[in-house]
Scaffold this motif. Structure first.
Motif, PDB file in Angstrom:
ATOM      1  N   GLU A 165      53.410  27.594  36.213  1.00 22.55           N
ATOM      2  CA  GLU A 165      52.288  26.737  36.606  1.00 22.55           C
ATOM      3  C   GLU A 165      51.931  26.944  38.080  1.00 22.55           C
ATOM      4  OE1 GLU A 165      53.527  22.819  35.647  1.00 22.55           O
ATOM      5  OE2 GLU A 165      53.300  23.081  33.463  1.00 22.55           O
ATOM      6  N   ARG A 166      52.965  27.058  38.930  1.00 11.93           N
ATOM      7  CA  ARG A 166      52.699  27.300  40.352  1.00 11.93           C
ATOM      8  C   ARG A 166      52.005  28.640  40.559  1.00 11.93           C
ATOM      9  NH1 ARG A 166      58.074  27.048  43.473  1.00 11.93           N
ATOM     10  NH2 ARG A 166      56.677  27.636  45.174  1.00 11.93           N
ATOM     11  N   SER A 167      52.400  29.634  39.790  1.00 13.11           N
ATOM     12  CA  SER A 167      51.771  30.955  39.894  1.00 13.11           C
ATOM     13  C   SER A 167      50.289  30.865  39.560  1.00 13.11           C
ATOM     14  CB  SER A 167      52.462  31.949  38.955  1.00 13.11           C
ATOM     15  OG  SER A 167      53.816  32.114  39.285  1.00 13.11           O
ATOM     16  N   ALA A 168      49.964  30.094  38.522  1.00 13.66           N
ATOM     17  CA  ALA A 168      48.564  29.947  38.141  1.00 13.66           C
ATOM     18  C   ALA A 168      47.768  29.259  39.253  1.00 13.66           C
ATOM     19  CB  ALA A 168      48.464  29.150  36.837  1.00 13.66           C
ATOM     20  N   LEU A 169      48.361  28.232  39.869  1.00 14.51           N
ATOM     21  CA  LEU A 169      47.668  27.526  40.948  1.00 14.51           C
ATOM     22  C   LEU A 169      47.471  28.421  42.173  1.00 14.51           C
ATOM     23  CD1 LEU A 169      49.416  24.020  40.758  1.00 14.51           C
ATOM     24  CD2 LEU A 169      47.101  24.609  40.045  1.00 14.51           C
ATOM     25  N   ILE A 170      48.520  29.183  42.523  1.00 13.45           N
ATOM     26  CA  ILE A 170      48.403  30.085  43.674  1.00 13.45           C
ATOM     27  C   ILE A 170      47.356  31.161  43.384  1.00 13.45           C
ATOM     28  CG2 ILE A 170      49.633  31.797  45.080  1.00 13.45           C
ATOM     29  CD1 ILE A 170      52.159  30.151  44.706  1.00 13.45           C
ATOM     30  N   HIS A 171      47.339  31.644  42.146  1.00 16.46           N
ATOM     31  CA  HIS A 171      46.343  32.661  41.773  1.00 16.46           C
ATOM     32  C   HIS A 171      44.929  32.102  41.914  1.00 16.46           C
ATOM     33  CE1 HIS A 171      44.058  35.419  39.192  1.00 16.46           C
ATOM     34  NE2 HIS A 171      44.996  36.303  39.490  1.00 16.46           N
ATOM     35  N   GLU A 172      44.732  30.858  41.505  1.00 14.23           N
ATOM     36  CA  GLU A 172      43.424  30.233  41.669  1.00 14.23           C
ATOM     37  C   GLU A 172      43.073  30.078  43.148  1.00 14.23           C
ATOM     38  OE1 GLU A 172      43.414  26.574  39.597  1.00 14.23           O
ATOM     39  OE2 GLU A 172      43.627  27.481  37.597  1.00 14.23           O
ATOM     40  N   THR A 173      44.062  29.707  43.960  1.00 16.90           N
ATOM     41  CA  THR A 173      43.822  29.567  45.399  1.00 16.90           C
ATOM     42  C   THR A 173      43.435  30.896  46.019  1.00 16.90           C
ATOM     43  OG1 THR A 173      45.434  27.756  45.521  1.00 16.90           O
ATOM     44  CG2 THR A 173      44.827  28.829  47.597  1.00 16.90           C
ATOM     45  N   LEU A 174      44.123  31.951  45.627  1.00 17.86           N
ATOM     46  CA  LEU A 174      43.800  33.278  46.152  1.00 17.86           C
ATOM     47  C   LEU A 174      42.401  33.714  45.707  1.00 17.86           C
ATOM     48  CD1 LEU A 174      47.251  35.048  45.571  1.00 17.86           C
ATOM     49  CD2 LEU A 174      46.240  34.421  47.773  1.00 17.86           C
ATOM     50  N   THR A 175      42.048  33.371  44.476  1.00 18.91           N
ATOM     51  CA  THR A 175      40.694  33.683  43.997  1.00 18.91           C
ATOM     52  C   THR A 175      39.650  32.945  44.832  1.00 18.91           C
ATOM     53  OG1 THR A 175      41.532  34.036  41.750  1.00 18.91           O
ATOM     54  CG2 THR A 175      39.170  33.644  41.996  1.00 18.91           C
ATOM     55  N   ASP A 176      39.929  31.676  45.161  1.00 20.82           N
ATOM     56  CA  ASP A 176      39.010  30.905  46.002  1.00 20.82           C
ATOM     57  C   ASP A 176      38.906  31.513  47.403  1.00 20.82           C
ATOM     58  OD1 ASP A 176      38.610  29.204  43.894  1.00 20.82           O
ATOM     59  OD2 ASP A 176      40.019  27.679  44.601  1.00 20.82           O
ATOM     60  N   LEU A 177      40.050  31.935  47.947  1.00 17.89           N
ATOM     61  CA  LEU A 177      40.029  32.564  49.272  1.00 17.89           C
ATOM     62  C   LEU A 177      39.210  33.848  49.252  1.00 17.89           C
ATOM     63  CD1 LEU A 177      43.736  32.121  50.461  1.00 17.89           C
ATOM     64  CD2 LEU A 177      41.705  31.024  51.423  1.00 17.89           C
ATOM     65  N   ARG A 178      39.361  34.603  48.182  1.00 26.01           N
ATOM     66  CA  ARG A 178      38.601  35.847  48.054  1.00 26.01           C
ATOM     67  C   ARG A 178      37.099  35.547  47.941  1.00 26.01           C
ATOM     68  NH1 ARG A 178      37.816  40.849  49.599  1.00 26.01           N
ATOM     69  NH2 ARG A 178      36.949  42.196  47.972  1.00 26.01           N
ATOM     70  N   ALA A 179      36.756  34.531  47.156  1.00 25.13           N
ATOM     71  CA  ALA A 179      35.349  34.161  47.020  1.00 25.13           C
ATOM     72  C   ALA A 179      34.782  33.677  48.356  1.00 25.13           C
ATOM     73  CB  ALA A 179      35.202  33.080  45.957  1.00 25.13           C
ATOM     74  N   GLU A 180      35.602  32.899  49.083  1.00 29.98           N
ATOM     75  CA  GLU A 180      35.158  32.421  50.395  1.00 29.98           C
ATOM     76  C   GLU A 180      34.965  33.585  51.358  1.00 29.98           C
ATOM     77  OE1 GLU A 180      36.729  29.436  53.952  1.00 29.98           O
ATOM     78  OE2 GLU A 180      37.699  29.433  51.991  1.00 29.98           O
ATOM     79  N   GLN A 181      35.868  34.556  51.275  1.00 28.60           N
ATOM     80  CA  GLN A 181      35.742  35.735  52.125  1.00 28.60           C
ATOM     81  C   GLN A 181      34.455  36.496  51.815  1.00 28.60           C
ATOM     82  OE1 GLN A 181      38.484  39.109  51.430  1.00 28.60           O
ATOM     83  NE2 GLN A 181      39.106  38.888  53.578  1.00 28.60           N
ATOM     84  N   LEU A 182      34.150  36.651  50.522  1.00 30.42           N
ATOM     85  CA  LEU A 182      32.914  37.334  50.137  1.00 30.42           C
ATOM     86  C   LEU A 182      31.681  36.537  50.566  1.00 30.42           C
ATOM     87  CD1 LEU A 182      33.876  38.558  46.552  1.00 30.42           C
ATOM     88  CD2 LEU A 182      33.691  39.935  48.624  1.00 30.42           C
ATOM     89  N   ASP A 183      31.752  35.206  50.466  1.00 33.56           N
ATOM     90  CA  ASP A 183      30.629  34.372  50.914  1.00 33.56           C
ATOM     91  C   ASP A 183      30.396  34.533  52.405  1.00 33.56           C
ATOM     92  OD1 ASP A 183      30.269  33.467  48.364  1.00 33.56           O
ATOM     93  OD2 ASP A 183      31.346  31.583  48.660  1.00 33.56           O
ATOM     94  N   THR A 184      31.479  34.582  53.183  1.00 36.00           N
ATOM     95  CA  THR A 184      31.353  34.736  54.632  1.00 36.00           C
ATOM     96  C   THR A 184      30.709  36.073  54.984  1.00 36.00           C
ATOM     97  OG1 THR A 184      33.316  33.363  54.984  1.00 36.00           O
ATOM     98  CG2 THR A 184      32.622  34.766  56.814  1.00 36.00           C
ATOM     99  N   ARG A 185      31.165  37.107  54.290  1.00 37.15           N
ATOM    100  CA  ARG A 185      30.585  38.428  54.556  1.00 37.15           C
ATOM    101  C   ARG A 185      29.119  38.472  54.139  1.00 37.15           C
ATOM    102  NH1 ARG A 185      35.621  42.191  52.325  1.00 37.15           N
ATOM    103  NH2 ARG A 185      37.078  41.701  54.048  1.00 37.15           N
TER     104      ARG A 185
END
Length: 317
Positions: free
Chosen positions: A234-254
């Motif tokens: 379950e923690r892995s799934a949550l961290i994976h979602e967080t990393l996906t959000d960070l990646r999306a935020e990074q793409l939005d910033t760029r």
């Protein structure tokens, strides 16, 4: 065919050849075979004279942890870590055990780390009967697997501490590996707990009270590891979602930076394109100060657009 045997009398263990195991008279004779199915089947059926359904269970290719009472004995299949690197879909190697009063036969197809620890316990005199030997296997397997499960949790802790958009791909690979390992382990630990609990509850005088306590303790440990693995999944799934959000935020910033740059250069492109046309009668085209004026207008427009975006707090989002 490779393997070994032990003759145990009054807690004293003597290593013997497999061919001499069946003729031994002792409190407990343990025969361990580490070989392919064909060789093991031949010896177990022709030399040990075990029943066909017992031989088939001991040498089956695909196995899951289980326990079955058969006549006066019991068949037990356990899973533990192997010395070899196994497939990611099948991370644990199996040991198949047939136990009756006075004899225990165990078979492995892959080298099991717990076997060496059980050998040491036998040589130290900690094993006196079949119940002791099975309890030793259960304890050794869970003791060996416990640090590995804890290590998966530690890896997730490290990933959580290092959450950063700049390390998204590296962290996602680590989290994916941990999640796959947790799923692979949990697949066998739940039925292994059930098998140990069932064995501890079986009737029979070859299982002493202390053996049943050891088996119950190993079952509880397996249950705890299964719960921890579920938490890791379950923690892995949550961290994976967080990393996906960070990646999306990074793409939005760029994307925002690119949009701002386009907005800055859009009026400049229009102005320079207009005066770059090869037509006559462009206003002030013949004036000596025209080039400087256009450059000044471009600089002013750029500064104005940038100041506008700064006032709107577009930068730094």
């Amino acid at each position: 065919m490779s393997g070994f045997g032990f003759r145990i009398t009054d807690g004293h263990a003597t290593r013997i050849e497999i061919k001499d195991a069946l003729a031994s008279d002792a409190d407990l004779v343990w025969v361990h075979l580490s070989t392919n199915a064909e060789h093991a089947q031949s010896w177990l059926r022709n030399e040990a004279e075990l029943q066909d359904y017992v031989v088939d269970a001991l040498t089956a290719t695909e196995t899951r942890p289980r326990c079955e009472a058969i006549g006066d004995g019991a068949f037990l299949n356990l899973r533990g870590r192997s010395e070899e690197t196994l497939d990611t879909t099948d991370l644990l190697a199996s040991v198949r055990i047939w136990a009756v009063k006075g004899h225990v036969f165990s078979v492995t197809r892959k080298p099991l780390i717990a076997v060496a620890e059980v050998e040491k316990m036998v040589e130290r005199g900690d094993v006196r009967d079949p119940g002791d030997l099975i309890a030793a296997f259960a304890t050794a397997i869970t003791t060996d697997l416990d640090p590995d499960v804890a290590g998966l949790g530690d890896q997730l802790d490290d990933c959580e501490e290092q959450l950063d958009a700049k390390r998204v791909f590296e962290l996602r690979r680590t989290v994916s590996k941990v999640r796959v390992a947790a799923i692979g382990y949990k697949r066998f630990l739940n039925p292994q707990r059930a098998a140990l609990e069932k064995l501890a509850a079986l009737p029979g005088d070859w299982l002493a009270d202390d053996d049943r306590l050891h088996l119950a303790a190993a079952a509880d440990r397996a249950a705890r590891m299964a719960e921890e693995l579920e938490s890791i999944r379950e923690r892995s799934a949550l961290i994976h979602e967080t990393l996906t959000d960070l990646r999306a935020e990074q793409l939005d910033t760029r994307g925002l930076i690119i949009s701002i740059a386009a907005m800055v250069f859009l009026p400049l492109t229009f102005l320079t394109g207009l005066y770059g046309m090869n037509v006559a009668n462009l206003p002030y085209a013949q004036e000596p100060w025209a080039f400087d004026a256009i450059c000044g207008i471009c600089a002013t427009l750029s500064a104005g657009v940038v100041i506008y975006f700064m006032q709107r707090h577009w930068f730094g989002r």
